[in-house]
Structure formats: C-alpha cells, structure tokens
Design a protein around this motif. Structure first.
Motif, PDB file in Angstrom:
ATOM      1  N   THR A 131       8.379  -7.739   1.841  1.00 34.60           N
ATOM      2  CA  THR A 131       7.056  -8.068   2.383  1.00 34.60           C
ATOM      3  C   THR A 131       6.065  -8.319   1.258  1.00 34.60           C
ATOM      4  O   THR A 131       5.316  -9.305   1.270  1.00 34.60           O
ATOM      5  CB  THR A 131       6.534  -6.925   3.278  1.00 34.60           C
ATOM      6  N   PHE A 146      12.787  -3.362   2.560  1.00 33.89           N
ATOM      7  CA  PHE A 146      12.070  -4.331   3.391  1.00 33.89           C
ATOM      8  C   PHE A 146      10.590  -4.437   3.015  1.00 33.89           C
ATOM      9  O   PHE A 146      10.049  -5.551   2.959  1.00 33.89           O
ATOM     10  CB  PHE A 146      12.251  -4.004   4.874  1.00 33.89           C
ATOM     11  N   PRO A 147       9.909  -3.316   2.770  1.00 36.45           N
ATOM     12  CA  PRO A 147       8.533  -3.450   2.270  1.00 36.45           C
ATOM     13  C   PRO A 147       8.445  -4.231   0.960  1.00 36.45           C
ATOM     14  O   PRO A 147       7.465  -4.948   0.738  1.00 36.45           O
ATOM     15  CB  PRO A 147       8.092  -1.987   2.085  1.00 36.45           C
ATOM     16  N   CYS A 168       2.903   1.349   4.130  1.00 40.86           N
ATOM     17  CA  CYS A 168       4.026   1.574   5.046  1.00 40.86           C
ATOM     18  C   CYS A 168       5.277   2.028   4.288  1.00 40.86           C
ATOM     19  O   CYS A 168       6.021   2.891   4.750  1.00 40.86           O
ATOM     20  CB  CYS A 168       4.326   0.305   5.846  1.00 40.86           C
ATOM     21  N   ALA A 169       5.495   1.441   3.123  1.00 42.61           N
ATOM     22  CA  ALA A 169       6.652   1.838   2.317  1.00 42.61           C
ATOM     23  C   ALA A 169       6.544   3.295   1.899  1.00 42.61           C
ATOM     24  O   ALA A 169       7.539   4.033   1.904  1.00 42.61           O
ATOM     25  CB  ALA A 169       6.748   0.949   1.080  1.00 42.61           C
ATOM     26  N   GLU A 211       4.132  -2.407  10.138  1.00 45.31           N
ATOM     27  CA  GLU A 211       2.931  -2.934   9.489  1.00 45.31           C
ATOM     28  C   GLU A 211       1.884  -3.395  10.498  1.00 45.31           C
ATOM     29  O   GLU A 211       0.674  -3.280  10.254  1.00 45.31           O
ATOM     30  CB  GLU A 211       3.297  -4.093   8.562  1.00 45.31           C
ATOM     31  N   GLU A 263      15.430   2.726   0.829  1.00 45.66           N
ATOM     32  CA  GLU A 263      14.399   3.127   1.794  1.00 45.66           C
ATOM     33  C   GLU A 263      13.276   2.097   1.891  1.00 45.66           C
ATOM     34  O   GLU A 263      12.715   1.873   2.971  1.00 45.66           O
ATOM     35  CB  GLU A 263      13.833   4.490   1.374  1.00 45.66           C
ATOM     36  N   ILE A 264      12.928   1.466   0.769  1.00 44.03           N
ATOM     37  CA  ILE A 264      11.754   0.582   0.768  1.00 44.03           C
ATOM     38  C   ILE A 264      12.118  -0.882   0.519  1.00 44.03           C
ATOM     39  O   ILE A 264      11.257  -1.679   0.156  1.00 44.03           O
ATOM     40  CB  ILE A 264      10.711   1.054  -0.274  1.00 44.03           C
ATOM     41  N   ALA A 324       1.752  -3.282   3.264  1.00 41.02           N
ATOM     42  CA  ALA A 324       3.178  -3.100   2.971  1.00 41.02           C
ATOM     43  C   ALA A 324       3.406  -1.900   2.062  1.00 41.02           C
ATOM     44  O   ALA A 324       4.354  -1.125   2.262  1.00 41.02           O
ATOM     45  CB  ALA A 324       3.743  -4.366   2.323  1.00 41.02           C
ATOM     46  N   LYS A 332       7.870  -7.570  12.469  1.00 40.39           N
ATOM     47  CA  LYS A 332       8.073  -6.690  11.321  1.00 40.39           C
ATOM     48  C   LYS A 332       7.387  -7.324  10.109  1.00 40.39           C
ATOM     49  O   LYS A 332       7.320  -8.548   9.993  1.00 40.39           O
ATOM     50  CB  LYS A 332       9.555  -6.490  11.060  1.00 40.39           C
ATOM     51  N   ALA A 386       8.291   1.349   7.430  1.00 38.54           N
ATOM     52  CA  ALA A 386       8.743  -0.036   7.274  1.00 38.54           C
ATOM     53  C   ALA A 386       8.991  -0.645   8.647  1.00 38.54           C
ATOM     54  O   ALA A 386       9.667  -0.055   9.489  1.00 38.54           O
ATOM     55  CB  ALA A 386      10.023  -0.077   6.444  1.00 38.54           C
ATOM     56  N   TYR A 397       8.112  -7.813   6.961  1.00 36.81           N
ATOM     57  CA  TYR A 397       8.789  -8.754   6.076  1.00 36.81           C
ATOM     58  C   TYR A 397       9.003 -10.102   6.755  1.00 36.81           C
ATOM     59  O   TYR A 397       8.975 -11.156   6.105  1.00 36.81           O
ATOM     60  CB  TYR A 397      10.107  -8.170   5.547  1.00 36.81           C
TER      61      TYR A 397
END
Length: 563
Positions: free
Chosen positions: A423, A419-420, A520-521, A529, A416-417, A517, A38, A526, A40
């Motif tokens: 990253t 984790f991006p 993807c976000a 990537e 929602e974002i 990142a 992933k 997410a 992140y």
C-alpha cells in the motif's frame, strides 16, 4: 525525449485540467471510504488510474510515467517502509520476550485511566518521536504501544494519527521548515517563528480534542486539569522554542516538557473516576487486581530494562537526525573529525543515487522550463529505519535473545506487514506520478486563484500536498514557491503563506494514504484502511478549517502576529 509539464493540458483550461487531476484523489476516497477496498488494492488501482490519466490527459510519455512510479515505489520502501519494518520489529521483540508486560505495568502505575495514557503515549511520546525521526515512526511505535496497553487497534491508530497533528511541522529535527528556505530564499528561522504563532493554538486544543473523541465531553472535563497540563506545557514550549531557538528543537523539547509535566502532575492528582473502554471493563478490572499482587511488582531496574529498547531507540534516532551526523551517515561530511570521517566513508559506500532511466532531467518544469533531476535515493546507513534496527540489535543482547529467535521475529514481522508495505509503495508511487505529470501543481494553481480569500485557502494547499505526498516536507517543497509568489501578488505576507502551508499540511497527515497504511500496519489492521480513513477524515477537515480561520485572521486583523 523530454516532456514539458502543461498545467492546462485538458482543453487549454486550468479548471478542466484540475478536475481531471482530482480524479485519482476522488477515486481513492471512493475506493476506501465507500467501496471499502483493502488498502493495497485501493493503492494499486489509484496508481493505475493516475498512470492512465498522466499518459492520456497530460501527455506524459509512457516510459516517463512508469519510471516516475518506480521512483516513488522505491522511496516508499526506503526510507518509509524500512522505518515501519524496523519499528514493528522492535515492538514485536518486546512482546516476544515478555518485556512489554513490564512496560504496560509501568504505565499503569502512573495511571490506569485510558484518557491519561492516551495523552502520555499518543500525544507526548509520539511528538517526541516525530521530532527525532518523523516519516512514520511516531505513529507506528506509539500506536503499537497503545495496543499493547489494551487499546482497541482502530482507536489506537486513529488517536495517534490525530495526536501527531501538533508536532508534524517541526518533525525530523525541523526538516519541513528548513526545506522551504532553499526554494524561497526566506530564512527558516522566520518561517519557524510564524509556524510557532499558529500551531500552539492547535497544540493546546489537541489533547482536549483527543479525549472528547475517546470518551465524550463529560469524561473529558473530568480530566481537564491533566489535559491543561499536557496541552499548555506543550504549546508554550513550542512557541518559545520555535521563536527563540529555531525549527530544530520545538518537538523534542515540547514533548519532553509535556511528558514529564504530566507524569509529575499525576503523582499529586488523580481523576475521580478511572475511565476504561466499555468492552474492556472486565479485562481492565482483572489487570488492576493483578497489579496489587506481589507477583506483579517490578523493580526500577526491571522497568528500566523493559523500556531500554525505546530509550536506545530515542538515542539512535536523535543521533541520526543531528545534521552533522546525518551528513556523515549519508557520505556528505566534509569536516575534520576523525570519527565522523570514518563514518562518512561507510555512509558513502552505503549510499546509492542512481539516475532514474527515462526520467532524470527528461521532465521540464512547467513554470521555469528547468529540467527536473530524478534519482533513486538509497541511503542505507542514513535511513531512520537503520537506526531503529540498530536499537533492535542492541535489544537482542540486553534481552539475551538468541539470533534464531531474533531472525524469526524479523521474518514474521515482514510477513505481518507485507500488504501495508505494498500500500505504501503504491500510494507514494501515485504521488510521484502526480508530481511529474503536473497534477499536483495544477490543483495548487487553482487554489492560488482565490484572490483576497487566499489567506483562508493557503493552508488548504499544504493539506492537499500532504494528503498526496504523505509528507509535510514534500508538500512544503512542492508548494513553497507557489505560496510565496501568490501571497505577494494578493498582498499577503509571504512568511504567513509559507507557515500556513506547513501548518495546514499537518492536518492532512492523518488522512494521507501513506499514514493510514503505516498506522494499520503497526496495529495489525492490514486491510482495514477504509475504516481508519472514515475515522480520521472528519477530524482532518475540522482541524484544517480551524487553521484556515487562524491564517485569515492573522492575514487581516491580527497582522501584528507576523514576525
């Protein structure tokens, strides 16, 4: 305690030191493309690898290395992460209120053909946003729009990253070009002219390249008239503006000319066959049927209202990018205008530049011995993300959204974002650690030793810089002096080398961990990537090679093209 950068830290050898400096980059590619981690996790572990190497191999004090990472992480959050939060939030507002259905309809009335939609949104509209804002906003917004139109999220993100190649060098009102004037002493207008004699070759090719990637050569030739209108109008405008107006307006004017030229052209020409992605044939056919019903017709006022968030967004980010207004927003305005002075007071109060502990002036440049300043740059009002948030506030009143719904949508967007965002912060932190340790400069110095072949490898420096830093501006600041000095020593025109750095950098944008990142976000991928990197990597290398050949030719047999 100070630290002096040592570009031969490993065995007193530049080559060995460069090999060690490559390890975090190779690890990141392995983690994403092969191990399929992933984003992140790949970002955080790459940062960890870089920190260990900085301390053990490059002898950076632990506190210095760690604090350089925090400086990068803060920059990853503001302004970059802030742009993504605000951009996705604005898009989510249009979806939540149902207005995006009208936006989708308005695009479909121009054309239902996915190929033309990609040209309009990913290429032209994305280039406009790059020219006005930069720093991730173009890919985030245009990719989200394509997904809303029905594009596969991975394709939408990948196409927007590739389309973003053409405008990056002149992004954010020409900042990547103007940033090179200071460290080199060469006028930005001269560099702009040279970039404007390289990138148009790529710009005229990118629309065709996009459609080939989407649908193959046969389907691309079916819409060749539209491709030529889009690409040629953009490239010609880019050449003229960069050579006769300077670096500030090429993207904005080229994008507008391309967008309107293609939209008008579609009024008089239609492709023989409407292209849709195989998996969406039935859905798209149903949507087409709905368009013919009276319930799916919208007035000009309704369409204008639905598009108004992005029209307002355009206005705000254009203002935020204007140099004199940018100065006021960040508290650096020194003029006499009363309104701007008032804005300057607010901007000054909302701009914070605290020194980074254990880092500010503690690192000495390995080439000059000069101390390197390090501050946390927190421009709350001047950040492009703030301009987008203000557009979202205005949108709340236009769409008559309650504050509770507005706030709930904002919170949901952050969830929602999240984790991006991690990253982005991790990969930018790695870039800062690599810069402080001297890793990036070491790699650049190796490429600079290619001698007579340096004109060919000059764009690779820019490509490498953008991959590491995620920014053509940062890559230009990082390598501008190195390009200038090396070019002079090998008999290459320094203006060509500087332009090559910026032009080569644009091809690295689509594989930069930061850009991956962001994309993807924006499209809800997410954790995916690695798939997006595998999608864009081969195209990045292919376009880089084209620019390497162009630069080599301009440095040898086409020297008349150098201003």
């Amino acid at each position: 305690m100070t630290f002096t950068q040592n570009f031969t830290a490993v065995g007193d050898s530049l080559a060995l030191t460069a090999i060690v400096a490559l390890i975090p980059i190779l690890y990141f590619f392995w983690a994403l493309a092969i191990k399929k981690m992933k984003g992140y996790i790949a970002g955080l572990t790459t940062l960890l690898v870089a920190l260990v190497l900085a301390v053990v191999a490059f002898k950076v004090p632990i506190g210095t290395a760690f604090m350089s990472g925090t400086q990068g992480a803060v920059y990853g959050l503001l302004p970059i992460g802030w742009i993504i939060i605000a951009s996705v939030f604005l898009y989510n507002l249009t979806v939540k209120t149902g207005q995006f259905n009208i936006i989708r309809h308005s695009v479909l009335t121009i054309t239902e053909d996915r190929r033309i939609q990609a040209l309009l949104v990913a290429f032209s509209f994305g280039a406009f946003l790059e020219g006005a804002a930069g720093f991730g906003a173009p890919v985030a917004i245009s990719a989200a729009l394509l997904v809303g139109l029905g594009f596969n999220p991975l394709y939408a993100a990948g196409l927007c990253l590739i389309a973003n190649t053409a405008p990056v060098a002149f992004g954010a009102i020409g900042v990547p070009i103007t940033a090179m004037e200071g460290p080199t002493g060469i006028a930005a207008t001269e560099i702009s002219k040279m970039v404007g004699r390289q990138l148009p070759f790529l710009s005229v090719f990118i629309p065709f390249f996009l459609i080939v990637i989407m649908a193959g050569f046969k389907k691309a030739f079916e819409v060749m008239p539209a491709i030529l209108v889009s690409g040629v109008s953009f490239a010609v405008t880019q050449f003229l503006t960069s050579n006769y107006l300077g670096p500030e307006l090429p993207d904005i004017l080229s994008a507008l000319v391309s967008l309107f030229a293609l939209a008008i052209f579609m009024k008089f020409w239609k492709p023989k066959n409407i292209y849709r992605f195989p998996a969406e044939q039935e859905i798209a056919a149903t949507a087409a049927v709905k368009l013919t019903t009276k319930h799916e017709t919208f007035t000009g006022g309704q369409i204008f209202k639905a598009w108004s968030p992005f029209i307002i967004l355009t206005g705000f980010i254009s203002l935020w990018g204007t140099p004199v207004i940018k100065q006021a927003l960040t508290g650096h305005y020194e003029g006499a205008n009363a309104i701007l002075k008032a804005v300057n007071s607010i901007g000054h109060a909302l701009t914070f530049m605290p020194e980074v502990p254990f880092l500010h002036n503690k690192v000495l440049d390995g080439s000059t011995g000069a101390p390197i300043a390090a501050v946390y740059k927190l421009e709350l009002l001047g950040a492009a993300g703030t301009a987008i948030l203000l557009a979202a506030i205005v949108t709340k009143f236009i769409f008559k959204v309650s504050w509770s719904t507005w706030a709930t949508t904002f919170i949901d967007t952050i969830k929602e974002i999240k984790f991006p965002l991690i990253t982005i912060c991790a990969v930018v932190a790695y870039a800062y650690v690599a810069n402080v340790a001297g890793m990036t400069t070491t790699l650049g110095m190796v490429l600079a030793k290619t001698g007579a072949l340096f004109p060919f490898f000059s764009p690779v420096l820019g490509w490498l810089g953008v991959f590491i830093t995620g920014s053509d501006t940062s890559a230009n600041v990082l390598f501008a002096k190195l390009q200038q000095v090396t070019a002079t020593s090998v008999g290459m025109d320094p203006v060509l080398a500087l332009a090559a750095n910026s032009s080569g950098g644009v091809t690295g944008k689509m594989i930069s961990p930061q850009s991956i990142a962001v994309a993807c976000a924006a499209v809800g991928l997410a954790g995916k990537e690695s798939e997006l990197l595998r999608f864009t990597l081969k195209y990045s290398v292919f376009l880089l090679l084209i620019l390497c050949v162009i630069t080599l030719l301009q440095g040898t047999v086409l020297t008349w093209m150098i201003p």
